[in-house]
Design an enzyme around this catalytic site. Structure first.
Site, PDB file in Angstrom:
ATOM      1  N   ASP A  34       8.980 -31.878  25.791  1.00 10.27           N
ATOM      2  CA  ASP A  34      10.381 -31.855  25.418  1.00 10.27           C
ATOM      3  C   ASP A  34      11.110 -32.864  26.323  1.00 10.27           C
ATOM      4  O   ASP A  34      10.515 -33.479  27.218  1.00 10.27           O
ATOM      5  CB  ASP A  34      10.952 -30.425  25.527  1.00 10.27           C
TER       6      ASP A  34
HETATM    7  C1  BGC Z   1      15.415 -30.030  22.720  1.00 11.44           C
HETATM    8  C2  BGC Z   1      14.416 -30.319  21.618  1.00 11.44           C
HETATM    9  C3  BGC Z   1      14.820 -31.589  20.910  1.00 11.44           C
HETATM   10  C4  BGC Z   1      14.880 -32.712  21.927  1.00 11.44           C
HETATM   11  C5  BGC Z   1      15.205 -34.075  21.309  1.00 11.44           C
HETATM   12  C6  BGC Z   1      15.640 -31.230  23.623  1.00 11.44           C
HETATM   13  O1  BGC Z   1      16.672 -31.007  24.503  1.00 11.44           O
HETATM   14  O2  BGC Z   1      14.952 -28.918  23.465  1.00 11.44           O
HETATM   15  O3  BGC Z   1      14.347 -29.247  20.733  1.00 11.44           O
HETATM   16  O4  BGC Z   1      13.903 -31.881  19.886  1.00 11.44           O
HETATM   17  O5  BGC Z   1      15.883 -32.398  22.888  1.00 11.44           O
HETATM   18  O6  BGC Z   1      16.495 -34.143  20.855  1.00 11.44           O
END
Ligand code: BGC
Length: 734
Positions: free
Chosen positions: A282
């Site tokens: 993530d």
């Molecule tokens: C979130 C993810 C997301 C990623 C990209 C993160 O902060 O937890 O779910 O896909 O950002 O935007």
């Protein structure tokens, strides 16, 4: 969606299945097929790559600031994928940069294309409230087609975290508290995004949905048996549906950050489940291993994450800046890096990204009215009527003056619309306009804003609210939990109506007029205080572009509500977690003090899981089991007669729960094991058949092994988790 469309989709899905199987693991259905077998192509490419180019393939960067520097990094092979590039011109520039890199390896373009690219759909929690996975599949396809048309190739979806704590803001992104329901929607969403031309990243593997205290990013403590019974099934369903990639969770599970958890990422996901796509971290999660206190610096974080099984570093700059040094120092082998690179390249080949046509011509933009049609149907089917005293809704022509109160009712605000690709916000009808169009001749609609903004942060004109309510026969009060209060980083400690909206409701109710409360929310709220003041309560979630129109259709009876809650609504925050699938206790709740209860609160929730009223009514009878005794390899076949006993046509969600009465460990008092959404005309009845494989009645032990114990079970069928129609059966021993 018409029943005809649903049947058509069902047929298509069945028809596609053998095709997908025939393609094997070389290429998923929809993507261009690679003629040559994959492995030699991947190996040939890996053999030509320098260490820097390999590390580049593991680097996922977010589009930010000036594009020029990023294009240069792409040209020099330092980037394998990008996220948040949504303007078609930018995507083209990035593609060209990749093409002119030494090996010309294409990029993957990732985006949180979850429920919106241009047309805003209700959020995924609302999709689950439809209890109609075929409709969710269509919705995912529509969002994917809009996204693929601008050049996006990979969505960071579906989020399938099972969520039992509504304080956590991200409950809005998933399918709620139940693993069976979540698995059905996980698979449907993967199929839909694929049909629309996007690869998927099922997330957040695993346990992110259970942060302690409901506080985002907080650690989770999950016994292994529970991890397997409750949290893993939707991930397995998404992978079985063909999700090419997985996103790892930010948080710790049982003290170990998932981004550094080899047992989960390599042992379980790759070893036991045989997943051969890639795992992305993530956002900056690898860097955050330092914050977790499991790495002293970014270099150690990079090493731990790679060796645990994270292939791609999302915006952490850990792999790009440290993996080469880790290799020189002998702490990471080139073979470990090669393995991660193979997984990334395999997915790129499978997606057909090396195919020139695919690169040059993104699919065309889908017809807006088609997308809107699906968005409207999701909004209609997701709304849940949880209270309707005296049949207050729908509003009949006999009601002469209706007061619509709340700033939301006159607003086209959509906080989840973020304007990608420089597109203009699609036209959105306000509730006020949608209602006006639907009133009968002679019916009057009054309006008072009441509060300063859609989220009700402060009062606008209290006197006007009272005047307007007093002049009407009935009040519709629209309250709104803003998206700033939902989603990532939006945990709440208090789940009442936000701002001054409870006071607004109290003010309106004090006029003595019947109040229909319209709750636009991204999560279950604690509505006990609100419930006592309203005659009707309709949970609409965040309806999106078509939501207000769908809402007016329901309020005026053009449509009948058919949503059912995918998450329990508590009476108060102190009850959390309050879910339908609790374990029995040694002392079931009773009036006696020494039973499992609260001295200052009910034990039951305000609105239970699976619950939702209709404008018509349904009866259940003749629950029949094909056999009261099934073998371990057998199938439980349940049938029940469902009749529309009311005066309107409507959908009903027939739900099947089971309970294992006696086992080696305490088993939940009921668990959802099947459901079907059916449509019945007034007076019509249907025999609904539901089947469960015996093995799906098992549970996992503390080593994650599936156990199916012989013995007594109960099947319970009805229109909510509080259903009472039951029949007993047995799973036979050897
Ligand atoms: C979130 C993810 C997301 C990623 C990209 C993160 O902060 O937890 O779910 O896909 O950002 O935007």
């Amino acid at each position: 969606m018409s029943r005809l469309t649903a049947a058509f989709i069902f047929t298509i899905v069945l028809w596609l299945l053998p095709q997908a199987i025939a393609l094997g693991s070389e290429s998923r259905s929809g993507a261009p097929k690679t003629a040559a077998p994959l492995a030699p192509r991947v190996e040939a490419l890996v053999a030509r790559m320098t260490l820097d180019e390999k590390i580049g393939q593991l680097n996922l960067v977010s589009h930010a600031g000036s594009i020029d520097g990023q294009l240069q990094s792409v040209r020099s092979g330092k980037v394998g994928a990008v996220l948040n590039v949504v303007h078609p011109d930018d995507i083209r520039a990035f593609r060209n940069a990749a093409r002119t890199s030494r090996l010309g390896i294409p990029l993957i373009f990732g985006l949180d294309a979850v429920n919106v690219l241009r047309i805003v759909f209700p959020p995924p929690l609302a999709w689950a409230a439809t209890w109609n996975p075929a409709l969710a599949e269509e919705a995912a396809e529509a969002v994917a087609r809009e996204s693929a048309a601008v050049g996006v190739t990979w969505t960071f979806a579906p989020m399938v975290d099972v969520t039992r704590d509504p304080r956590w803001g991200r409950v809005i992104e998933g399918a709620g508290e139940d693993p069976f329901l979540a698995a059905a929607f996980a698979a449907a969403r993967v199929r839909g995004y694929h049909k629309g031309g996007l690869a998927t990243a099922v997330k957040h593997f695993v346990g992110y949905g259970a942060p302690e205290g409901g506080r985002d990013y907080n650690g989770a403590s999950i016994p292994v048996s529970e991890l397997h019974d409750r949290h893993l099934p939707p991930f397995k369903a998404a992978l079985d549906a063909g999700s090419e990639t997985v996103m790892a969770a930010f948080n710790t599970v049982n003290g170990v950050p998932v981004s550094a958890n080899r047992d989960l990422l390599t042992g379980l996901l790759r070893g036991r489940w045989g997943f051969d796509g890639f795992v992305t971290s993530d956002y900056n999660a690898i860097g955050e291993l330092v914050n977790h206190g499991v790495a002293a610096d970014l270099g150690e974080a990079a090493r731990k994450a790679l060796l645990a099984g994270i292939d791609m570093d999302m915006e952490g700059n850990a792999y790009a800046s440290h993996l080469a040094d880790e290799v020189s120092a002998g702490r990471v082998s080139v073979e470990a890096i090669d393995e991660a690179v193979r997984r990334v390249l395999r997915v790129k080949f499978r997606l057909g990204l090396f195919d020139e046509n695919m690169r040059e011509a993104p699919p065309s933009t889908p017809d807006e009215s088609w997308v809107r049609g699906i968005a409207r149907e999701v909004a209609r089917q997701s709304m849940v009527l949880v209270k309707n005293e005296g049949g207050m809704l729908p509003i009949t022509p006999a009601i002469k003056t209706i007061a619509l109160i709340g700033a939301f009712a006159d607003s086209d605000y959509d906080s989840s619309w973020y304007g990608p690709a420089g597109l203009t916000k699609p036209a959105t009808e306000t509730l006020h306009d949608a209602m006006r169009k639907r009133l009968a001749p002679g019916q009057k609609l009054l309006f008072a804003k009441g509060v300063s903004d859609p989220c009700g942060k402060s009062f606008a004109d209290e006197a006007e609210v009272v005047r307007t309510a007093e002049a009407a026969d009935l009040v519709l009060l629209a309250v709104f939990e803003d998206c700033e209060m939902s989603g990532e980083g939006a945990s709440r400690a208090d789940l009442g109506l936000s701002g001054v909206q409870q006071q607004l409701l109290d003010l309106v109710a004090a006029t003595g007029k019947p109040v229909g409360l319209i709750v636009n929310t991204g999560r279950p709220l604690a509505l006990a205080a609100a419930d006592t003041k309203a005659s009707a309560v309709l949970i609409t979630w965040h309806g999106g572009t078509e939501g207000r129109t769908a809402l007016a259709e329901i309020l005026t009876g053009e449509r009948t509500p058919s949503g059912k809650l995918p998450m329990t609504f508590p009476r108060s925050v102190g009850q959390i977690p309050v879910v339908y699938s609790q374990l029995p206790t040694s002392r079931p709740p009773g009036h006696d003090r020494y039973t499992s209860r609260y001295v200052d609160e009910e034990v039951t929730p305000l609105y239970p899981f699976g619950f939702g009223l209709s404008y018509t009514s349904f009866s259940y009878s003749d629950l029949t089991l094909a056999s009261p005794r099934i073998g371990r390899d057998g199938v439980l076949e349940v049938s029940v007669r469902v009749r529309n006993t009311g005066k309107r046509p409507g959908h009903e969600v027939v739900q099947l729960y089971t309970r294992q009465m006696v086992a080696s460990r305490s088993r939940p008092i009921r668990e959802l094991k099947g459901f079907a959404k059916i449509f019945l005309e007034p007076g019509e009845e249907r025999i609904v058949n539901l089947r469960i494989a015996a093995r799906d009645l098992g549970y996992h032990d503390d080593d994650g092994r599936l156990i199916l114990e012989a013995g007594a079970f109960r099947a319970i069928v009805g229109g909510s988790s509080t259903a009472t129609l039951a029949a007993d059966f047995e799973i036979a021993g050897e």
